[in-house]
Design an enzyme around this catalytic site. Sequence first.
Site, PDB file in Angstrom:
ATOM      1  N   LYS A 192       0.816  -1.219   0.000  1.00 29.58           N
ATOM      2  CA  LYS A 192       0.000   0.000   0.000  1.00 29.58           C
ATOM      3  C   LYS A 192       0.850   1.269   0.000  1.00 29.58           C
ATOM      4  O   LYS A 192       0.482   2.269  -0.613  1.00 29.58           O
ATOM      5  CB  LYS A 192      -0.953  -0.008   1.194  1.00 29.58           C
ATOM      6  CG  LYS A 192      -2.059  -1.045   1.076  1.00 29.58           C
ATOM      7  CD  LYS A 192      -3.070  -0.934   2.206  1.00 29.58           C
ATOM      8  CE  LYS A 192      -4.209  -1.925   2.022  1.00 29.58           C
ATOM      9  NZ  LYS A 192      -5.224  -1.822   3.095  1.00 29.58           N
ATOM     10  N   LYS A 240      -8.045 -11.995  -7.506  1.00 35.17           N
ATOM     11  CA  LYS A 240      -9.111 -11.969  -6.519  1.00 35.17           C
ATOM     12  C   LYS A 240     -10.222 -11.025  -6.965  1.00 35.17           C
ATOM     13  O   LYS A 240      -9.956  -9.962  -7.532  1.00 35.17           O
ATOM     14  CB  LYS A 240      -8.538 -11.499  -5.171  1.00 35.17           C
ATOM     15  CG  LYS A 240      -9.515 -11.590  -3.999  1.00 35.17           C
ATOM     16  CD  LYS A 240      -8.821 -11.179  -2.707  1.00 35.17           C
ATOM     17  CE  LYS A 240      -9.792 -11.198  -1.538  1.00 35.17           C
ATOM     18  NZ  LYS A 240      -9.146 -10.749  -0.283  1.00 35.17           N
ATOM     19  N   LYS A 261     -13.565  -4.898  -5.599  1.00 34.46           N
ATOM     20  CA  LYS A 261     -14.381  -3.732  -5.952  1.00 34.46           C
ATOM     21  C   LYS A 261     -13.580  -2.695  -6.723  1.00 34.46           C
ATOM     22  O   LYS A 261     -14.147  -1.820  -7.367  1.00 34.46           O
ATOM     23  CB  LYS A 261     -14.967  -3.099  -4.690  1.00 34.46           C
ATOM     24  CG  LYS A 261     -13.927  -2.491  -3.757  1.00 34.46           C
ATOM     25  CD  LYS A 261     -14.570  -1.847  -2.564  1.00 34.46           C
ATOM     26  CE  LYS A 261     -13.536  -1.200  -1.649  1.00 34.46           C
ATOM     27  NZ  LYS A 261     -12.682  -2.176  -0.982  1.00 34.46           N
TER      28      LYS A 261
END
Length: 342
Positions: free
Chosen positions: A122, A205, A208
């Site tokens: 991240k 995976k 969204k």
Amino acid sequence: MSEPQPNAAFTPRVFSGIQPSGGLTLGNYLGALKRFADSQEKGIESVYCMVDMHAITVWQDPEALKRQTRELTAGFIASGVDPEKSILFNQSQVAEHAQLAWIFNCVARMGWMQRMTQWKDKAGKNQQNASLGLFAYPALMAADILLYHATHVPVGEDQKQHLELTRDIAIKFNNDFGVDFFPITEPVIEGAATRVMSLRDGSKKMSKSDPSDMSRINLTDDADAIAQKIRKAKTDPEPLPETVEGLEGRAEARNLVNIYAALADLSVEQVIAEHGGQQFGTFKPSLADLAVAKLEPISTEMKRLTSDPAQIDAILRRGSDRAREIAAPILAKTYEIVGMVR
């Protein structure tokens, strides 16, 4: 005589949290929400949290955060998590989470945090501009779990490292202060669709954040959208195999079979026994019918719940009161162990 279990002295309790970052998908339902609803019938106390404090480790629009917290709560309830049987609340309403996180910030080591894969992913190459919260958030996650003396945490594969750090923190705290106060929490990973993959690429995976809405089934999708996405899901030209071993190397086929198994509460072996040899032109309509039957009621109930924010807020408020009844004594005892004057 059998060896005593590490958590034998602790009342069994399950804790799990989901970030209210918007866009609940089939992956969230099969990997988490459905399991939570099923497990509350096992008689083990369950604590489920909208982890809004975790969400703000990266910038969140305040109005969107409120809306997404309520939508996530609606997703829990619509999926069958009963706020009377389970404790359902949002993290920021229970201040003890942040208070215990500070203690754990002082127990955890910098090297532990720097090894976290999600921190590296991240923050990327721009670590100096990432928030301190993003770096330290595994200590808050440990506090979320250990504040309730949770003995078990349902986790996906991508969260196993954080749970291992939670265990490390519990062990170090217990050793540092010569106590057996925090349990060594066990991960719970089970079932056919623990990891639901993209409908457009079986190697990724379901997410969204994927640019293609066709890659995922959203819990807010209506029946037509659900059926269309399954009909258009990527597959290979071969029929379904006659054995489970035949799914090897066929990521998209395995994903659809896993989804069917999880929605129908069957094993992969049972699905193959029933549908093996079928072309996808036959299997996909069966899967679409099953998905619509299971998911459309959730979508409808979520819409009803989110139309009344006051009802959701009342549920979260009651849940936070119940959560604090467990959390406050555990935090007070932690402070006493550490040596803080109360």
